[in-house]
Design an enzyme around this catalytic site. Structure first.
Site, PDB file in Angstrom:
ATOM      1  N   LYS A  53      -9.699 -10.536  -4.967  1.00 22.98           N
ATOM      2  CA  LYS A  53      -9.429  -9.936  -6.281  1.00 22.98           C
ATOM      3  C   LYS A  53      -9.599 -10.984  -7.384  1.00 22.98           C
ATOM      4  O   LYS A  53     -10.225 -10.722  -8.415  1.00 22.98           O
ATOM      5  CB  LYS A  53      -8.012  -9.323  -6.299  1.00 22.98           C
ATOM      6  CG  LYS A  53      -7.932  -8.040  -5.460  1.00 22.98           C
ATOM      7  CD  LYS A  53      -6.513  -7.554  -5.226  1.00 22.98           C
ATOM      8  CE  LYS A  53      -6.554  -6.359  -4.256  1.00 22.98           C
ATOM      9  NZ  LYS A  53      -5.237  -5.837  -3.886  1.00 22.98           N
ATOM     10  N   GLN A  97       0.856  -7.558  -4.646  1.00 30.48           N
ATOM     11  CA  GLN A  97       0.227  -7.215  -3.378  1.00 30.48           C
ATOM     12  C   GLN A  97       1.271  -6.703  -2.391  1.00 30.48           C
ATOM     13  O   GLN A  97       2.326  -7.303  -2.207  1.00 30.48           O
ATOM     14  CB  GLN A  97      -0.498  -8.460  -2.813  1.00 30.48           C
ATOM     15  CG  GLN A  97      -1.341  -8.189  -1.585  1.00 30.48           C
ATOM     16  CD  GLN A  97      -2.532  -7.279  -1.843  1.00 30.48           C
ATOM     17  OE1 GLN A  97      -3.071  -7.217  -2.943  1.00 30.48           O
ATOM     18  NE2 GLN A  97      -2.942  -6.538  -0.827  1.00 30.48           N
ATOM     19  N   ASP A 120      -2.802  -0.917 -10.590  1.00 30.43           N
ATOM     20  CA  ASP A 120      -2.849  -0.386  -9.223  1.00 30.43           C
ATOM     21  C   ASP A 120      -2.609   1.131  -9.218  1.00 30.43           C
ATOM     22  O   ASP A 120      -2.916   1.806  -8.238  1.00 30.43           O
ATOM     23  CB  ASP A 120      -1.739  -1.043  -8.388  1.00 30.43           C
ATOM     24  CG  ASP A 120      -2.274  -1.948  -7.292  1.00 30.43           C
ATOM     25  OD1 ASP A 120      -3.434  -1.771  -6.892  1.00 30.43           O
ATOM     26  OD2 ASP A 120      -1.519  -2.833  -6.854  1.00 30.43           O
TER      27      ASP A 120
HETATM   28  N1  GUN Z   1      -2.016  -3.564  -0.066  1.00 29.01           N
HETATM   29  C1  GUN Z   1      -3.016  -2.875   0.533  1.00 29.01           C
HETATM   30  N2  GUN Z   1      -3.789  -2.273  -0.400  1.00 29.01           N
HETATM   31  C2  GUN Z   1      -3.267  -2.581  -1.594  1.00 29.01           C
HETATM   32  C3  GUN Z   1      -3.625  -2.270  -2.936  1.00 29.01           C
HETATM   33  O1  GUN Z   1      -4.602  -1.555  -3.213  1.00 29.01           O
HETATM   34  N3  GUN Z   1      -2.834  -2.792  -3.905  1.00 29.01           N
HETATM   35  C4  GUN Z   1      -1.759  -3.548  -3.626  1.00 29.01           C
HETATM   36  N4  GUN Z   1      -1.034  -3.988  -4.631  1.00 29.01           N
HETATM   37  N5  GUN Z   1      -1.386  -3.860  -2.402  1.00 29.01           N
HETATM   38  C5  GUN Z   1      -2.139  -3.377  -1.393  1.00 29.01           C
END
Ligand code: GUN
Length: 283
Positions: A53, A97, A120
């Site tokens: 990311k 995350q 998100d």
């Molecule tokens: N963990 C697995 N997929 C995601 C996501 O798309 N966003 C976040 N914040 N955590 C995750």
């Protein structure tokens, strides 16, 4: 029949180029789009995701901040960090995350993120906005799946879509987005008695359960569009999805590969959401 591939890498490249252009225009106006990525603990998969990311931000002209904390961080300390990021004008998107360590209430943490920075799309306010068709951030993975349908000229209107999985992150928002696009939507899950009965009638199938071979060739209508959100490992340790790709590609009209399908689109839509947030902040 051999299905055509929906190439998430190529589509991502195109959308990221648009993102980079928007980021450059914003930066020229004095607003550099900024994303904060917060990681607590040392989950190996999460470490890879957050690195990707941050790298995607760097490659496309967005400012990013990676805040890494050890697994012992308290919930109160994390909430205080979220508060500071909410107040930071250089940050337009906040991503915590998941999963978080068990002593931290993930729901409480997500709710602490300002909905204006919830790139998100996991905040109850964002989920509610999607439910009632109001503007708000759409969760990145289902948003990316919709972009993939659009890219092949598949308009869900009047089509029967089957979503396998009912998670808050993918299944439920996916169903909402398809419904908003006027599909007839069926949501199947672990307690659905006859999954194949439903999938055989589907023009669009989205598989999002996190289990290999959930969808096999005998369960697919010829010509259907099959989107595979799964990220699993096969017996040889190779990355694979929820769909039996080799079998289903002989029946479906279109199919996403794993890797190279939905995966890159998730990060791409995170960039899109962050740019949108920065554009709103810039007026
Ligand atoms: N963990 C697995 N997929 C995601 C996501 O798309 N966003 C976040 N914040 N955590 C995750």
């Amino acid at each position: 029949m051999t299905a055509q591939l929906i190439d998430g890498v190529a589509l991502s490249k195109k959308i990221r180029a648009e993102v980079a252009g928007r980021a450059a225009r914003l930066t020229a106006r004095g607003v550099r789009p900024g994303l904060a990525v917060v990681l607590v603990g040392d989950n190996p998969a999460s470490q890879v995701y957050v690195r990707n990311k941050v790298k995607a931000c760097e490659e496309n002209g967005l400012h990013s901040v990676l805040e890494k904390y050890d697994a012992g961080l308290s919930e109160a300390e994390l909430l205080a960090r979220i508060g500071a990021l909410n107040d930071d004008p250089a940050i337009h998107g906040i991503l915590v995350q998941l999963p978080l360590p068990p002593h931290i209430d993930a729901h409480k943490v997500i709710e602490a993120i300002s909905p204006a920075k919830d790139v998100d799309g996991f905040h109850v306010g964002s989920a509610g906005a999607l439910m009632v068709g109001q503007p708000g951030f759409r969760p990145c993975t289902p948003y990316g799946c919709m972009k993939m349908l659009e890219s092949i000229g598949c308009n869900p209107k009047g089509k029967h879509a089957v979503v396998i999985g009912r998670s808050n992150i993918v299944g439920k928002p996916m169903a909402m987005l398809l419904l908003q696009a006027s599909a007839t939507v069926t949501v199947c899950h672990s307690a659905t008695p006859d999954l194949a009965f439903h999938t055989r009638q589907a023009d669009i199938v989205v598989a999002a359960v996190g289990k290999r071979n959930v969808l096999t060739a005998d369960m697919v209508k010829p010509g259907a569009v099959v989107i595979d959100v799964g990220m699993n490992r096969n017996d040889e340790g190779k990355l694979c999805g929820d769909v039996d790709f080799d079998g289903v590609k002989e029946v479906a009209g279109w199919i996403t590969p794993v890797p190279g399908g939905v995966g890159p689109m998730t990060i791409t839509m995170l960039l899109v959401n962050t740019i949108e947030s920065a554009e709103r902040a810039a007026g």
